[in-house]
Design a protein around this motif. Structure first.
Motif, short mmCIF file in Angstrom:
data_model
loop_
_atom_site.label_atom_id
_atom_site.label_comp_id
_atom_site.label_asym_id
_atom_site.label_seq_id
_atom_site.Cartn_x
_atom_site.Cartn_y
_atom_site.Cartn_z
N GLN A 138 5.52 19.28 -9.36
CA GLN A 138 6.14 20.37 -10.11
C GLN A 138 5.44 21.70 -9.83
O GLN A 138 6.09 22.73 -9.64
N MET A 139 4.10 21.66 -9.81
CA MET A 139 3.34 22.89 -9.55
C MET A 139 3.57 23.39 -8.14
O MET A 139 3.69 24.60 -7.90
N LEU A 140 3.66 22.48 -7.18
CA LEU A 140 3.89 22.87 -5.80
C LEU A 140 5.28 23.49 -5.63
O LEU A 140 5.46 24.49 -4.94
N LYS A 141 6.26 22.92 -6.32
CA LYS A 141 7.63 23.43 -6.23
C LYS A 141 7.79 24.79 -6.88
O LYS A 141 8.67 25.57 -6.52
N THR A 142 6.94 25.10 -7.86
CA THR A 142 7.06 26.36 -8.59
C THR A 142 6.05 27.41 -8.13
O THR A 142 5.80 28.39 -8.83
N GLY A 143 5.43 27.19 -6.96
CA GLY A 143 4.55 28.19 -6.38
C GLY A 143 3.16 28.25 -6.97
O GLY A 143 2.43 29.22 -6.73
N LEU B 118 10.26 20.23 -0.72
CA LEU B 118 8.93 19.94 -0.20
C LEU B 118 9.04 19.14 1.10
O LEU B 118 10.07 18.52 1.36
N LYS B 119 7.98 19.15 1.89
CA LYS B 119 7.98 18.37 3.13
C LYS B 119 6.57 17.90 3.45
O LYS B 119 5.58 18.46 2.95
N VAL B 120 6.47 16.89 4.28
CA VAL B 120 5.17 16.38 4.73
C VAL B 120 4.70 17.23 5.91
O VAL B 120 5.39 17.35 6.92
N ALA B 121 3.52 17.83 5.76
CA ALA B 121 2.92 18.59 6.86
C ALA B 121 2.14 17.64 7.76
O ALA B 121 2.14 17.80 8.99
N THR C 244 0.83 -1.20 0.00
CA THR C 244 0.00 0.00 0.00
C THR C 244 0.86 1.26 0.00
O THR C 244 2.02 1.24 0.42
N ILE C 245 0.25 2.36 -0.48
CA ILE C 245 0.95 3.64 -0.58
C ILE C 245 0.23 4.65 0.31
O ILE C 245 -0.94 4.94 0.08
N PRO C 246 0.91 5.22 1.30
CA PRO C 246 0.26 6.21 2.17
C PRO C 246 0.08 7.55 1.45
O PRO C 246 0.88 7.94 0.60
N LEU C 247 -0.98 8.26 1.82
CA LEU C 247 -1.20 9.62 1.34
C LEU C 247 -0.71 10.61 2.39
O LEU C 247 -0.77 10.34 3.60
N ALA C 248 -0.25 11.76 1.93
CA ALA C 248 0.25 12.79 2.84
C ALA C 248 -0.15 14.17 2.36
O ALA C 248 -0.35 14.40 1.16
N LEU C 249 -0.28 15.08 3.31
CA LEU C 249 -0.45 16.50 2.99
C LEU C 249 0.95 17.08 2.87
O LEU C 249 1.71 17.10 3.84
N VAL C 250 1.30 17.55 1.68
CA VAL C 250 2.66 18.00 1.39
C VAL C 250 2.63 19.50 1.09
O VAL C 250 1.72 20.00 0.42
N VAL C 251 3.63 20.20 1.59
CA VAL C 251 3.73 21.66 1.41
C VAL C 251 5.15 22.03 1.02
O VAL C 251 6.08 21.24 1.18
N PRO C 252 5.35 23.25 0.48
CA PRO C 252 6.72 23.71 0.23
C PRO C 252 7.51 23.77 1.53
O PRO C 252 6.94 23.93 2.61
N LYS C 253 8.81 23.66 1.43
CA LYS C 253 9.67 23.63 2.61
C LYS C 253 9.44 24.85 3.50
O LYS C 253 9.34 24.74 4.73
N ALA C 254 9.34 26.03 2.89
CA ALA C 254 9.14 27.26 3.68
C ALA C 254 7.71 27.38 4.20
O ALA C 254 7.45 28.11 5.16
N ASN C 255 6.78 26.69 3.55
CA ASN C 255 5.37 26.67 3.96
C ASN C 255 4.82 28.08 4.21
O ASN C 255 4.34 28.39 5.32
N PRO C 256 4.86 28.96 3.21
CA PRO C 256 4.42 30.35 3.42
C PRO C 256 2.95 30.48 3.80
O PRO C 256 2.57 31.47 4.44
N ALA C 257 2.12 29.50 3.43
CA ALA C 257 0.70 29.59 3.76
C ALA C 257 0.41 29.07 5.17
O ALA C 257 -0.73 29.16 5.64
N GLY C 258 1.42 28.53 5.85
CA GLY C 258 1.23 28.05 7.22
C GLY C 258 0.27 26.89 7.33
O GLY C 258 -0.56 26.83 8.25
N ILE C 259 0.38 25.93 6.41
CA ILE C 259 -0.52 24.77 6.40
C ILE C 259 0.15 23.61 7.13
O ILE C 259 1.24 23.17 6.76
N HIS C 260 -0.52 23.11 8.18
CA HIS C 260 0.05 22.04 8.99
C HIS C 260 -0.86 20.81 9.07
O HIS C 260 -0.42 19.75 9.48
#
Length: 420
Positions: A330-335, A363-366, A260-276
């Motif tokens: 790609q879209m997440l990495k490019t803002g 990118l990182k897992v929030a 099985t493959i887990p799903l994750a909420l992923v955000v940019p490393k800096a996480n400017p939107a503050g999504i956790h």
């Protein structure tokens, strides 16, 4: 009689030409190659599994390995890069683009020891330019290299003194009797899959595995359209195989759950939107949330999770589902998005089999998506109906879920089947 026949024949030829042109136009790479042929004197030959630009006598060969025309998704830039290199260094460089979605192209890809798309320079997977080690893997967006760096590396290889050519080493002899099976695998599984194939070869020398890697959307299109030439089809999720058009191309009862493959909420490393966490997706700062299309297991699971969390109605207008799954990253990495619900394993991928996995640095897992919010995404393997070696194909699929293989899946962040 002749006067009526000639115009009729000519009309038929025009209709045939129009049909052929329409078929070719469905594949953007045909247009790129045609443009290159029309715009320069560069020699271009199409051998089906590969397209060669330039003379075979040049001192430097640049090879590219990507799913190109057999359902390849958005890799026209590969031809542009190759063409630009050949024209920048006339009579010095030839460019060979291998379509790894074809059986022969996939076999050469494996022989080069690759597990993802890459450019090689005279067979080298890693080069040093101005004291810096570089590998030209995947794309510029996904791996952070540039065409200027690739061009500089080629220029350095041209300038490098060449010793006398040594005799090519002999390839190890293969067993006298060996069954060959061909496997089509999604690019997203290439890392663990490559390791497992090595284990399988050691335990089953009587079976030789060749591989074609492609995006899952292109793979499914090939399967539904009865253009799949493989013995084994591996899907990222069982939902992908629910389509009756796909199921009728597979041996009944052969679909086998693997891991099985887990799903994750992923955000940019800096996480400017503050999504956790998922609740944070309701914030005005989270303008675009990326995930897979709902016909894919990951996209279906993402929607399930948001519905179970009571968030779907509040954020569904923000959801964007790119046509090609890899574009989420790609879209997440490019803002172009503030968060994505994607496979957690996408942040740990293999580029070279003799190197450690590359951990995504941008990118990182929030938050890991709680498993109770969505149906497990189960990797599935199946025997294709047109397989000439269904028994060997089944042996390989069974090995993919063996305990030896499971250790590899777990190392790469995949999980055991529910209840296993």
């Amino acid at each position: 009689m002749k006067r009526r026949w000639i115009p009729g024949c000519f009309a038929a030829l025009l209709a045939f030409a129009a049909t052929a042109a329409l078929a070719a136009s469905d594949d953007p790479s045909y247009g790129i190659i045609a443009k290159h042929k029309a715009n320069s004197a560069v020699r271009i030959s199409d051998e089906g599994h590969r397209i060669v630009y330039g003379s075979p006598k040049t001192p430097v060969a640049v090879e590219a390995f990507y799913p190109l025309r057999a359902g390849g998704e958005g890799h026209e830039w590969v031809f542009e890069y190759g063409y630009n290199l050949v024209t920048a260094f006339p009579d010095k460089v030839r460019f060979v683009a291998y379509d790894i979605a074809t059986p022969r192209g996939g076999e050469v890809w494996q022989e080069r020891g690759l597990t993802c798309g890459a450019f090689l320079i005279n067979g080298k997977r890693e080069v040093t330019v101005n004291g810096k080690k570089l590998s030209f893997l995947r794309s510029t967006t996904m791996s952070g290299w540039t065409f200027a760096q690739l061009k500089a590396a080629v220029a350095a290889e041209i300038a490098r003194p060449r010793p006398a050519r040594a005799a090519a080493p002999k390839k190890p002899a293969r067993p006298a009797k060996q069954t060959v099976i061909h496997v089509t695998v999604p690019c997203g599984l290439a890392g663990p899959y490559g390791e497992i194939v090595h284990l399988f070869r050691a335990r089953h020398p009587e079976i030789r595995v060749t591989t074609a890697a492609n995006g899952i959307v292109a793979m499914l299109n090939q399967l539904r359209d009865n253009k799949m030439t493989s013995d084994v089809f591996i899907a990222l999720g069982l939902r992908e195989l629910d389509d009756p058009a796909a199921q009728k191309r597979l041996v009944s009862g052969s679909i086998t759950p693997i891991a099985t493959i887990p799903l994750a909420l992923v955000v940019p490393k800096a996480n400017p939107a503050g999504i956790h966490n998922l609740e944070d997706l309701t914030s005005p700062k989270a303008r675009t949330v990326l995930t897979y299309t709902p016909n894919l297991s990951g996209g279906y699971g993402a929607r399930q999770a948001l519905q179970e969390a009571g968030l779907w109605d509040r954020i569904n207008s923000k959801i964007v589902t790119p046509k090609v799954p890899d574009q989420c990253k790609q879209m997440l990495k490019t803002g172009k998005g503030q968060a994505a619900i994607i496979y957690s394993t996408c942040l740990k991928e293999s580029y070279l089999p003799d190197k450690p996995p590359v951990i995504e640095k941008d990118l990182k897992v929030a938050q890991m998506i709680p498993q109770n919010l969505y149906s497990p995404v189960v990797i599935g393997g199946a025997v294709v109906k047109t397989s000439k070696h269904p028994a060997a194909a089944k042996t390989f699929i069974d090995f993919l879920r063996s305990e030896a293989a499971m250790k590899v899946w777990l190392d790469w962040g995949f999980t055991r089947l529910p209840g296993a």
